[in-house]
Design an enzyme around this catalytic site. Structure first.
Site, mmCIF file in Angstrom:
data_model
loop_
_atom_site.group_PDB
_atom_site.id
_atom_site.type_symbol
_atom_site.label_atom_id
_atom_site.label_comp_id
_atom_site.label_asym_id
_atom_site.label_seq_id
_atom_site.Cartn_x
_atom_site.Cartn_y
_atom_site.Cartn_z
ATOM 1 N N ARG A 110 4.522 10.737 23.948
ATOM 2 C CA ARG A 110 4.619 11.568 25.008
ATOM 3 C C ARG A 110 3.192 12.253 24.625
ATOM 4 O O ARG A 110 2.904 12.569 23.559
ATOM 5 C CB ARG A 110 5.609 12.439 25.084
ATOM 6 C CG ARG A 110 5.440 13.352 26.172
ATOM 7 C CD ARG A 110 6.822 14.129 26.393
ATOM 8 N NE ARG A 110 8.004 13.407 26.680
ATOM 9 C CZ ARG A 110 9.196 13.885 26.348
ATOM 10 N NH1 ARG A 110 9.520 15.372 26.437
ATOM 11 N NH2 ARG A 110 10.196 12.974 26.734
ATOM 12 N N ASP A 163 0.871 -1.192 -0.040
ATOM 13 C CA ASP A 163 0.040 0.061 -0.025
ATOM 14 C C ASP A 163 0.962 1.379 -0.275
ATOM 15 O O ASP A 163 0.451 2.242 -0.509
ATOM 16 C CB ASP A 163 -0.911 -0.021 1.159
ATOM 17 C CG ASP A 163 -1.950 -0.873 1.060
ATOM 18 O OD1 ASP A 163 -2.376 -1.347 0.001
ATOM 19 O OD2 ASP A 163 -2.595 -1.515 1.999
ATOM 20 N N GLY A 164 2.015 1.163 0.562
ATOM 21 C CA GLY A 164 2.734 2.426 0.632
ATOM 22 C C GLY A 164 3.152 2.808 -0.550
ATOM 23 O O GLY A 164 3.409 4.061 -1.116
ATOM 24 N N THR A 205 -9.411 2.684 6.542
ATOM 25 C CA THR A 205 -9.050 1.180 6.891
ATOM 26 C C THR A 205 -7.614 1.127 7.251
ATOM 27 O O THR A 205 -7.090 0.027 7.100
ATOM 28 C CB THR A 205 -9.565 0.376 5.709
ATOM 29 O OG1 THR A 205 -8.656 0.923 4.351
ATOM 30 C CG2 THR A 205 -10.876 0.544 5.389
ATOM 31 N N ALA A 206 -6.951 2.291 7.491
ATOM 32 C CA ALA A 206 -5.308 2.157 7.694
ATOM 33 C C ALA A 206 -4.857 2.385 9.184
ATOM 34 O O ALA A 206 -5.631 2.219 10.019
ATOM 35 C CB ALA A 206 -4.717 2.889 6.772
ATOM 36 N N TYR A 207 -4.308 3.393 9.270
ATOM 37 C CA TYR A 207 -3.881 3.790 10.575
ATOM 38 C C TYR A 207 -5.015 4.363 11.443
ATOM 39 O O TYR A 207 -5.326 3.858 12.653
ATOM 40 C CB TYR A 207 -2.950 4.835 10.650
ATOM 41 C CG TYR A 207 -2.090 5.306 11.915
ATOM 42 C CD1 TYR A 207 -2.202 4.492 13.067
ATOM 43 C CD2 TYR A 207 -1.316 6.618 11.923
ATOM 44 C CE1 TYR A 207 -1.632 4.969 14.341
ATOM 45 C CE2 TYR A 207 -0.839 6.896 12.934
ATOM 46 C CZ TYR A 207 -0.651 5.940 14.180
ATOM 47 O OH TYR A 207 -0.302 6.484 15.414
ATOM 48 N N SER A 208 -5.983 5.014 10.752
ATOM 49 C CA SER A 208 -7.212 5.415 11.629
ATOM 50 C C SER A 208 -7.783 4.294 12.346
ATOM 51 O O SER A 208 -8.351 4.333 13.183
ATOM 52 C CB SER A 208 -8.086 6.243 10.598
ATOM 53 O OG SER A 208 -9.170 6.591 11.475
ATOM 54 N N ASN A 258 -4.627 8.870 1.870
ATOM 55 C CA ASN A 258 -4.858 8.299 3.038
ATOM 56 C C ASN A 258 -5.074 9.081 4.255
ATOM 57 O O ASN A 258 -6.209 9.179 4.589
ATOM 58 C CB ASN A 258 -3.642 7.191 3.421
ATOM 59 C CG ASN A 258 -4.068 5.765 3.143
ATOM 60 O OD1 ASN A 258 -4.992 5.661 2.177
ATOM 61 N ND2 ASN A 258 -3.330 5.039 3.650
ATOM 62 N N ASP A 259 -3.905 9.859 4.713
ATOM 63 C CA ASP A 259 -4.397 10.509 6.051
ATOM 64 C C ASP A 259 -3.178 11.601 6.337
ATOM 65 O O ASP A 259 -2.092 11.411 5.568
ATOM 66 C CB ASP A 259 -4.453 9.685 7.220
ATOM 67 C CG ASP A 259 -3.185 8.275 7.090
ATOM 68 O OD1 ASP A 259 -2.202 9.032 6.776
ATOM 69 O OD2 ASP A 259 -3.421 7.361 7.677
#
Length: 304
Positions: free
Chosen positions: A172, A77-78, A202-205, A161-162
């Protein structure tokens, strides 16, 4: 839809398995009336592997994307995301072939290369008229601007994507304020914040607990990363909104803005990230009839 006469192959030719996969795709494409194109800096590697079997046209990367009618991307995907960013500038469609782990954005697996024939075939539509045997699915993109304390645009980019704001490699808690069209929405104490398109949902989120959005829904998904509050929840905004995320963290001078896992910018205290819908779109070639939910179910089952 235009004929696909010039087809660019994009992959990491430094990795033997990916280069070999690209040559398999080129061999299949050579059976059809099309010009196979590749980046100039891969010329020597391809010629060594090709041994005169197929004819290639080699161009500088920018010229490759400018001339291609279709970009075929072999990778995860990347790799597809990076190609999508380049192709969207000219509205060039892309076809992903999965060589990664999940390959959610890819249309084909290597064992499905027979389906490449649909790029050149015609079929009868509902009116009985001839039409291409493939379809093009459009995906919305983000327009991401980084504003300094005076409101001037310091960085301007876009993504499929995001956009993610975090403290970088140090885990932190940071303080972030979210506004929509100039109206304060909420503040977050969290490890960071994700603003995703339906494609990016559908990825990091999703991994951070955000909602999964059907690509047909015109929206932004805003998801806090590990929020330090029971009240902090993911939010969904219409994609005609202008979202502003301000760094109000007193303990940290600088946060980081990352777009599609590639572009990385420093976000200093008092600066703002403004996110709107990009006028550009990603155009994905679809050769199979399975819809969004079939694809989601299948890919998530593979991942598990």
């Amino acid at each position: 839809m235009p004929e696909l006469k010039k087809i660019a192959l994009i992959t990491n030719f430094n990795i033997y398995e990916k280069a070999g996969a690209a040559m398999q795709v080129a061999l299949r494409l050579s059976e059809f009336p099309c010009e196979i194109m590749a980046a100039m800096f891969n010329r020597d590697k391809i010629l060594r592997m090709n041994r005169g079997r197929m004819s290639f046209t080699f161009l500088p990367m920018d010229e490759l994307y400018a001339q291609a009618d279709l970009v075929i991307v072999l990778g995860g995907d990347g790799t597809i995301l990076e190609a999508a960013r380049r192709a969207a500038v000219r509205g060039t469609p892309i076809l992903g072939i999965n060589l990664g782990r999940v390959g959610y954005m890819a249309e084909l697996e290597m064992e499905e290369l027979d389906l490449l024939s649909r790029l050149f075939a015609l079929t009868a539509d509902e009116n009985g008229e001839a039409s291409p045997a493939y379809r093009i699915e459009t995906r919305s993109m983000l327009h991401v601007e980084l504003l300094d304390q005076q409101g001037a645009v310091r960085t301007d980019t876009y993504g499929l994507n995001d956009a993610v704001i975090t403290n970088g490699s140090i885990a932190r808690i940071v303080d972030i304020e979210l506004s929509e069209n100039g109206v304060p929405v909420t503040s977050y104490r969290a490890d960071g914040l994700i603003v995703a398109t339906p494609t990016g949902s559908t990825a990091y989120s999703m991994s951070a607990g955000g909602p999964v959005a059907d690509p047909r829904v015109a929206c932004f998904c805003v998801t806090p990363i590990c929020p330090h509050s029971l009240a902090a929840r993911p939010l969904v905004f219409p994609d005609d909104a202008s979202l502003e995320i301000k760094n109000v963290c007193q303990r940290e001078k600088m946060l980081f803005l990352t777009v599609d896992g590639r572009t990385n910018c420093e976000l200093y205290r008092g600066e703002t990230v403004r996110i709107t819908k990009s006028p550009m779109e990603t155009r994905l070639i679809r050769l199979k009839t399975c819809g969004f939910y079939n694809r989601l179910r299948a890919k998530m089952a593979e991942y598990n």
